[in-house]
Design a protein around this motif. Structure first.
Motif, PDB file in Angstrom:
ATOM      1  N   VAL A 110       0.916  -1.285   0.026  1.00 49.04           N
ATOM      2  CA  VAL A 110      -0.083   0.055   0.051  1.00 49.04           C
ATOM      3  C   VAL A 110       0.840   1.272  -0.060  1.00 49.04           C
ATOM      4  O   VAL A 110       2.013   1.253   0.553  1.00 49.04           O
ATOM      5  CB  VAL A 110      -0.929  -0.185   1.298  1.00 49.04           C
ATOM      6  N   ASP A 111       0.263   2.278  -0.614  1.00 49.55           N
ATOM      7  CA  ASP A 111       1.148   3.634  -0.705  1.00 49.55           C
ATOM      8  C   ASP A 111       0.657   4.259   0.747  1.00 49.55           C
ATOM      9  O   ASP A 111      -0.255   4.033   1.260  1.00 49.55           O
ATOM     10  CB  ASP A 111       0.923   4.425  -2.040  1.00 49.55           C
ATOM     11  N   HIS A 112       1.234   5.481   0.824  1.00 43.87           N
ATOM     12  CA  HIS A 112       1.264   6.350   2.407  1.00 43.87           C
ATOM     13  C   HIS A 112      -0.258   6.978   2.141  1.00 43.87           C
ATOM     14  O   HIS A 112      -0.852   6.814   3.208  1.00 43.87           O
ATOM     15  CB  HIS A 112       2.334   7.381   2.406  1.00 43.87           C
ATOM     16  N   ASP A 113      -0.647   7.299   0.979  1.00 44.57           N
ATOM     17  CA  ASP A 113      -1.963   7.979   1.003  1.00 44.57           C
ATOM     18  C   ASP A 113      -3.226   6.880   1.259  1.00 44.57           C
ATOM     19  O   ASP A 113      -4.112   7.210   1.960  1.00 44.57           O
ATOM     20  CB  ASP A 113      -2.418   8.796  -0.338  1.00 44.57           C
ATOM     21  N   GLN A 114      -2.975   5.652   0.579  1.00 44.72           N
ATOM     22  CA  GLN A 114      -3.998   4.498   0.973  1.00 44.72           C
ATOM     23  C   GLN A 114      -3.920   4.184   2.223  1.00 44.72           C
ATOM     24  O   GLN A 114      -5.012   3.934   2.862  1.00 44.72           O
ATOM     25  CB  GLN A 114      -3.757   3.464  -0.127  1.00 44.72           C
ATOM     26  N   ALA A 115      -2.934   4.116   2.870  1.00 47.80           N
ATOM     27  CA  ALA A 115      -2.885   3.638   4.203  1.00 47.80           C
ATOM     28  C   ALA A 115      -3.241   4.675   5.287  1.00 47.80           C
ATOM     29  O   ALA A 115      -4.090   4.397   6.203  1.00 47.80           O
ATOM     30  CB  ALA A 115      -1.347   3.405   4.749  1.00 47.80           C
ATOM     31  N   SER A 116      -3.034   5.891   5.079  1.00 45.42           N
ATOM     32  CA  SER A 116      -3.749   7.152   5.798  1.00 45.42           C
ATOM     33  C   SER A 116      -5.130   6.955   5.794  1.00 45.42           C
ATOM     34  O   SER A 116      -5.907   7.187   6.646  1.00 45.42           O
ATOM     35  CB  SER A 116      -3.188   8.484   5.416  1.00 45.42           C
ATOM     36  N   ARG A 148      -8.567  -4.777  -1.837  1.00 50.06           N
ATOM     37  CA  ARG A 148      -7.730  -3.954  -3.074  1.00 50.06           C
ATOM     38  C   ARG A 148      -6.289  -3.633  -2.568  1.00 50.06           C
ATOM     39  O   ARG A 148      -5.770  -3.904  -3.750  1.00 50.06           O
ATOM     40  CB  ARG A 148      -8.685  -2.619  -3.219  1.00 50.06           C
ATOM     41  N   ALA A 149      -6.165  -3.300  -1.483  1.00 50.60           N
ATOM     42  CA  ALA A 149      -4.911  -2.685  -1.384  1.00 50.60           C
ATOM     43  C   ALA A 149      -3.761  -4.055  -1.378  1.00 50.60           C
ATOM     44  O   ALA A 149      -2.442  -3.784  -1.283  1.00 50.60           O
ATOM     45  CB  ALA A 149      -4.711  -2.307  -0.019  1.00 50.60           C
ATOM     46  N   GLN A 169      -0.321   0.578   8.013  1.00 48.06           N
ATOM     47  CA  GLN A 169       0.068   1.852   7.683  1.00 48.06           C
ATOM     48  C   GLN A 169       1.549   1.830   8.172  1.00 48.06           C
ATOM     49  O   GLN A 169       2.513   2.581   7.492  1.00 48.06           O
ATOM     50  CB  GLN A 169      -0.659   3.206   8.616  1.00 48.06           C
ATOM     51  N   ARG A 170       2.133   1.219   9.319  1.00 48.57           N
ATOM     52  CA  ARG A 170       3.400   0.928   9.635  1.00 48.57           C
ATOM     53  C   ARG A 170       4.245  -0.173   8.807  1.00 48.57           C
ATOM     54  O   ARG A 170       5.484  -0.333   9.122  1.00 48.57           O
ATOM     55  CB  ARG A 170       3.412   0.352  11.055  1.00 48.57           C
ATOM     56  N   SER A 230       1.526  -8.000  12.090  1.00 46.58           N
ATOM     57  CA  SER A 230       0.451  -7.784  12.830  1.00 46.58           C
ATOM     58  C   SER A 230      -0.915  -7.614  12.375  1.00 46.58           C
ATOM     59  O   SER A 230      -1.763  -7.866  12.905  1.00 46.58           O
ATOM     60  CB  SER A 230       0.998  -6.335  13.556  1.00 46.58           C
ATOM     61  N   ALA A 231      -0.747  -6.954  10.911  1.00 46.50           N
ATOM     62  CA  ALA A 231      -2.026  -6.784  10.316  1.00 46.50           C
ATOM     63  C   ALA A 231      -2.793  -8.130  10.241  1.00 46.50           C
ATOM     64  O   ALA A 231      -3.826  -8.296  10.151  1.00 46.50           O
ATOM     65  CB  ALA A 231      -1.602  -6.113   8.929  1.00 46.50           C
ATOM     66  N   ARG A 232      -2.111  -8.945   9.789  1.00 50.31           N
ATOM     67  CA  ARG A 232      -2.489 -10.495   9.640  1.00 50.31           C
ATOM     68  C   ARG A 232      -3.086 -10.932  10.797  1.00 50.31           C
ATOM     69  O   ARG A 232      -4.289 -11.530  10.649  1.00 50.31           O
ATOM     70  CB  ARG A 232      -1.391 -11.492   8.968  1.00 50.31           C
ATOM     71  N   ARG A 233      -2.497 -10.944  11.757  1.00 57.22           N
ATOM     72  CA  ARG A 233      -2.888 -11.466  13.203  1.00 57.22           C
ATOM     73  C   ARG A 233      -4.374 -10.726  13.562  1.00 57.22           C
ATOM     74  O   ARG A 233      -5.429 -11.216  14.037  1.00 57.22           O
ATOM     75  CB  ARG A 233      -1.841 -11.367  14.242  1.00 57.22           C
TER      76      ARG A 233
END
Length: 268
Positions: free
Chosen positions: A124-130, A164-165, A211-212, A217-220
């Protein structure tokens, strides 16, 4: 001129007949092996043969029916259905097999969405993450306010954005499936009026982990979202006296004997 005026009406009739037959097949009112007669359907629904033929074409594309020589249009068993088609999911959610259907889709989501979250953290890019973090905040606010309609819309958008991301075109194709099961849970009251704080926090954890760039961690966190959904639904099933679908398989209608015609259920 005539075609232009009648097209909307034809489309409406087509949708009504398709929904009625699709729901009847998914609910077992039209059992595997039963034979549909086109003239009977024309009389029963009060539509033209062209409308019936188009309905049967769509049902065939979904694996619901097949045409056999010297037999006719025959209902097929569930193993042949396109179970990932959003319309098929909608019909199954409207049938007596609703809970096993929700469970099977949630199991599929458990296999896919955690890995999608992991990939999203990498791609993911920064804008999508934000934007995803902001969406999680809106989801939290709607959940705390008990705004079910807004929460549902935001929840669907959140999970679709994660898919999508991921950057995986196969995962992206599951967007509508996710929407259907979340809408189904809401429509059939299989989710609490106020989402638990744990569920809200887990969505925020997925977003901030992505975002990080922390894929594990996202998966868990996404795995925990799915586990929490199972716990919520199981609690509701028990309150309503519904058997645990993990132990009781979805009933399969007994194959109908092939007859010259099969009468569809009376239209509602």
């Amino acid at each position: 001129m005539t075609t232009t005026q009648t097209a909307p009406a034809e489309a409406g009739l087509h949708g009504r007949v398709l929904d009625h037959l699709g729901t009847a097949i998914c609910g077992g009112d039209l059992a595997p092996g039963a034979v549909l007669n086109i003239d009977d359907l024309v009389d029963r629904y009060g539509v033209s043969r062209s409308v019936v033929r188009e309905v049967l074409r769509v049902l065939a594309s979904m694996g619901f029916i097949e045409t056999r020589r010297r037999v006719g249009v025959m209902i097929r068993a569930a193993e042949h259905w396109n179970v990932l088609d959003p319309q098929v999911i909608r019909w199954r959610l409207a049938s007596a097999g609703r809970i096993p259907q929700i469970r099977s889709i949630t199991e599929l989501r458990t296999a896919v969405e955690p890995h999608a979250a992991l990939l999203a953290a990498q791609r993911v890019d920064h804008d999508q993450a934000s934007d995803l973090v902001g969406l999680a905040a809106k989801l939290w606010a709607a959940g705390k306010a008990g705004d079910e309609e807004r929460f549902l819309a935001l929840d669907i958008e959140f999970h679709q954005r994660v898919l999508r991301a991921s950057g995986n075109e196969m995962f992206v194709k599951l967007q509508n499936l996710v929407a259907e099961v979340l809408i189904g849970r809401h429509h059939y009251h299989l989710m609490p009026h106020y989402p638990s704080e744990q569920a809200l926090q887990l969505h925020a954890d997925v977003a901030t982990s992505i975002q990080r760039g922390d894929g594990e961690s996202a998966r868990r966190a996404m795995v925990q979202i799915m586990e929490h959904a199972f716990e919520e639904m199981s609690t509701i099933w028990k309150q309503e006296g519904v058997p645990d679908p993990a132990r009781v398989p979805e009933p399969t209608p007994e194959p109908g004997r092939v007859a010259a015609t099969a009468r569809a259920p009376e239209p509602a």
